[in-house]
Design a protein around this motif. Structure first.
Motif, PDB file in Angstrom:
ATOM      1  N   ILE A 230       0.813  -1.138   0.052  1.00 15.83           N
ATOM      2  CA  ILE A 230      -0.107   0.016   0.054  1.00 15.83           C
ATOM      3  C   ILE A 230       0.962   1.114   0.028  1.00 15.83           C
ATOM      4  CG2 ILE A 230      -1.642   1.444   1.392  1.00 15.83           C
ATOM      5  CD1 ILE A 230      -2.625  -1.416   2.367  1.00 15.83           C
ATOM      6  N   ASP A 231       1.697   1.119   0.729  1.00 14.02           N
ATOM      7  CA  ASP A 231       2.923   2.338   0.815  1.00 14.02           C
ATOM      8  C   ASP A 231       3.632   2.736  -0.400  1.00 14.02           C
ATOM      9  OD1 ASP A 231       4.208   4.503   2.316  1.00 14.02           O
ATOM     10  OD2 ASP A 231       5.996   3.144   1.753  1.00 14.02           O
ATOM     11  N   VAL A 232       3.806   1.592  -1.077  1.00 14.71           N
ATOM     12  CA  VAL A 232       4.545   1.696  -2.629  1.00 14.71           C
ATOM     13  C   VAL A 232       3.695   2.213  -3.462  1.00 14.71           C
ATOM     14  CG1 VAL A 232       5.633   0.443  -4.409  1.00 14.71           C
ATOM     15  CG2 VAL A 232       6.521  -0.095  -2.065  1.00 14.71           C
ATOM     16  N   MET A 233       2.290   1.712  -3.457  1.00  8.36           N
ATOM     17  CA  MET A 233       1.144   2.103  -4.452  1.00  8.36           C
ATOM     18  C   MET A 233       0.956   3.303  -4.253  1.00  8.36           C
ATOM     19  SD  MET A 233      -1.439  -0.939  -3.983  1.00  8.36           S
ATOM     20  CE  MET A 233      -2.681  -0.372  -5.112  1.00  8.36           C
ATOM     21  N   ARG A 234       1.014   3.989  -2.991  1.00  5.97           N
ATOM     22  CA  ARG A 234       0.749   5.503  -2.789  1.00  5.97           C
ATOM     23  C   ARG A 234       1.871   6.387  -3.230  1.00  5.97           C
ATOM     24  NH1 ARG A 234      -2.272   4.440   2.989  1.00  5.97           N
ATOM     25  NH2 ARG A 234      -4.359   4.335   2.313  1.00  5.97           N
ATOM     26  N   ASN A 235       3.059   5.695  -3.183  1.00  8.57           N
ATOM     27  CA  ASN A 235       4.308   6.778  -3.422  1.00  8.57           C
ATOM     28  C   ASN A 235       5.005   6.684  -4.816  1.00  8.57           C
ATOM     29  OD1 ASN A 235       4.069   8.531  -0.846  1.00  8.57           O
ATOM     30  ND2 ASN A 235       4.038   6.405   0.080  1.00  8.57           N
ATOM     31  N   GLU A 236       4.753   5.418  -5.301  1.00  9.36           N
ATOM     32  CA  GLU A 236       5.583   4.928  -6.446  1.00  9.36           C
ATOM     33  C   GLU A 236       4.704   5.067  -7.920  1.00  9.36           C
ATOM     34  OE1 GLU A 236       8.988   4.830  -6.604  1.00  9.36           O
ATOM     35  OE2 GLU A 236       9.330   4.649  -4.459  1.00  9.36           O
ATOM     36  N   PRO A 237       4.969   5.709  -8.968  1.00 10.94           N
ATOM     37  CA  PRO A 237       4.699   5.160 -10.143  1.00 10.94           C
ATOM     38  C   PRO A 237       4.563   3.952 -10.485  1.00 10.94           C
ATOM     39  CG  PRO A 237       6.682   6.402 -10.578  1.00 10.94           C
ATOM     40  CD  PRO A 237       6.497   6.107  -9.165  1.00 10.94           C
ATOM     41  N   LEU A 238       3.244   3.201 -10.635  1.00 10.91           N
ATOM     42  CA  LEU A 238       3.332   1.748 -11.102  1.00 10.91           C
ATOM     43  C   LEU A 238       2.326   1.831 -12.291  1.00 10.91           C
ATOM     44  CD1 LEU A 238       2.958   0.321  -7.338  1.00 10.91           C
ATOM     45  CD2 LEU A 238       4.875   0.161  -8.642  1.00 10.91           C
ATOM     46  N   ASP A 239       2.509   0.731 -12.944  1.00  5.49           N
ATOM     47  CA  ASP A 239       1.581   0.248 -13.960  1.00  5.49           C
ATOM     48  C   ASP A 239       0.819  -0.856 -13.424  1.00  5.49           C
ATOM     49  OD1 ASP A 239       2.443   2.148 -16.199  1.00  5.49           O
ATOM     50  OD2 ASP A 239       4.160   0.787 -15.960  1.00  5.49           O
TER      51      ASP A 239
END
Length: 359
Positions: A230-239
């Protein structure tokens, strides 16, 4: 009873099958296309009838497959680009990985042929799935269908327990995947099981910037990693993200799937049968009558269609080592999907099934 399916690391020694498909030499790279092959009902009936004996389909399953509704395999858009991909694909852990390790992996050739013939292009694999990536790369190039697939593989050279990844090792692992697939581009490169995202996500983005990787993602099937995801999804650009999701495993509905919609991140759903738990819990029972209302004629289609009811799910990639199961799974992406009312019925039905020991 269907074979086990799931997502997770599988380790094995190099086999003769691996050696055949990956002799560790440079390969010519064919041009990449995004063509997909769709199947209409008339073609499907003809193919399924002719393949019935060859693939070992029981009369009951063959009848169910022949009753599939008219139409093509559904497709959904990748939110970051709008590119359409089929909603049913193939995973390569569990039984797929077991067969890939065997000296005779010919059964997997029939799986890929069934997949390609019916337009199910998404193939999800990982270097840690034993021989899966190597053997699959060899088979699809042998069949001449490598450039028809949507390749989704993974990178993770970080040790367990949050250890740091070695950048050189990560790049080398990705390069090996290119050599195996014999393709100039990999569609989706995912950081596997939250392995040191701070190190490995930027490396995957390097490959994307260079035009060699089309999409960047991250995966986990471990609930104790959901907070980090969840933290990565909120803070990193992901496809993309990849998570486990099934009618008896709905934890990602609380935060992860709504966040994916908000952030416009595509979702690959793993383990849609609860790693066999749903089949075992439903053993001996008939499909509920309401399954006909959304064109589900087998348990696999019933459970897959549930997974596809969530608007965050872009594609589902159940693993299998049998062509008849691949054909059955594709049926889960054809025809009507459950409505919101059906979804509620499915949840109530599944929650009322007998619990398995230890769950």
């Amino acid at each position: 009873m269907r074979n086990p399916v799931g997502e997770g690391p599988v380790h094995s020694q190099r086999t003769n099958t691996e050696a055949r498909y990956y002799p560790e030499r440079p390969f010519a790279l064919p041009p990449r296309t995004l063509d997909s092959i769709m199947l209409n009902r008339r073609d499907f009936l003809g193919l399924s009838a002719s393949l019935g004996a060859t693939l070992g389909l029981s009369p009951r399953l063959l009848a169910a497959l022949n009753s599939l509704p008219q139409g093509q395999l559904l497709q959904r858009a990748i939110p970051s680009t709008g590119e359409m991909i089929p909603v049913i694909g193939l995973g390569s852990s569990a039984t797929f990985a077991t067969v890939a390790r065997a000296e005779d992996a010919s059964a997997l050739k029939a799986v890929f042929q069934a997949m390609a013939d019916r337009g199910a292009r998404v193939f999800d694999t990982a270097p840690s799935y034993g021989a899966s990536e190597v053997v699959a790369g060899g088979i699809v190039n042998e069949l001449g269908i490598a450039n028809k697939l949507f390749w989704a593989t993974k990178v993770n050279v970080a040790g367990r327990g949050g250890a740091q990844a070695d950048p050189a090792a990560a790049r080398a692992q990705i390069e090996k995947s290119f050599a195996i697939f014999k393709q100039p581009k990999i569609d989706l490169m995912q950081v596997h099981n939250m392995g040191d995202p701070a190190t490995q996500l930027p490396i995957v983005r390097e490959f994307k910037k260079a035009g060699r990787v089309r999409y960047v993602g991250i995966t986990t099937t471990f609930p104790n990693q959901y907070a980090q995801l969840i933290d990565v999804m909120r803070n990193e650009p992901l496809d993309f993200i990849g998570v486990d999701y099934a009618a008896d495993n709905r934890d990602v509905e609380d935060v992860i799937l709504p966040l994916a919609i908000e952030k416009k991140i595509a979702v690959l759903a793993y383990a849609p049968f609860g790693r066999t738990s749903l089949f075992r819990r439903a053993a001996g029972k008939e499909l509920p009558a309401f399954a006909k209302e959304f064109d589900a004629t087998t348990w696999a289609q019933f459970f897959l269609k549930f997974t596809l009811t969530h608007p965050a799910i872009t594609a589902v990639t159940p693993a299998t080592s049998q062509a008849k199961n691949m054909i059955d799974n594709i049926g889960g992406g054809i025809g009507r999907l459950p409505t919101a009312a059906h979804r509620k019925q499915i949840i109530e039905f599944v929650d009322a099934l007998p619990q398995l020991p230890g769950r």
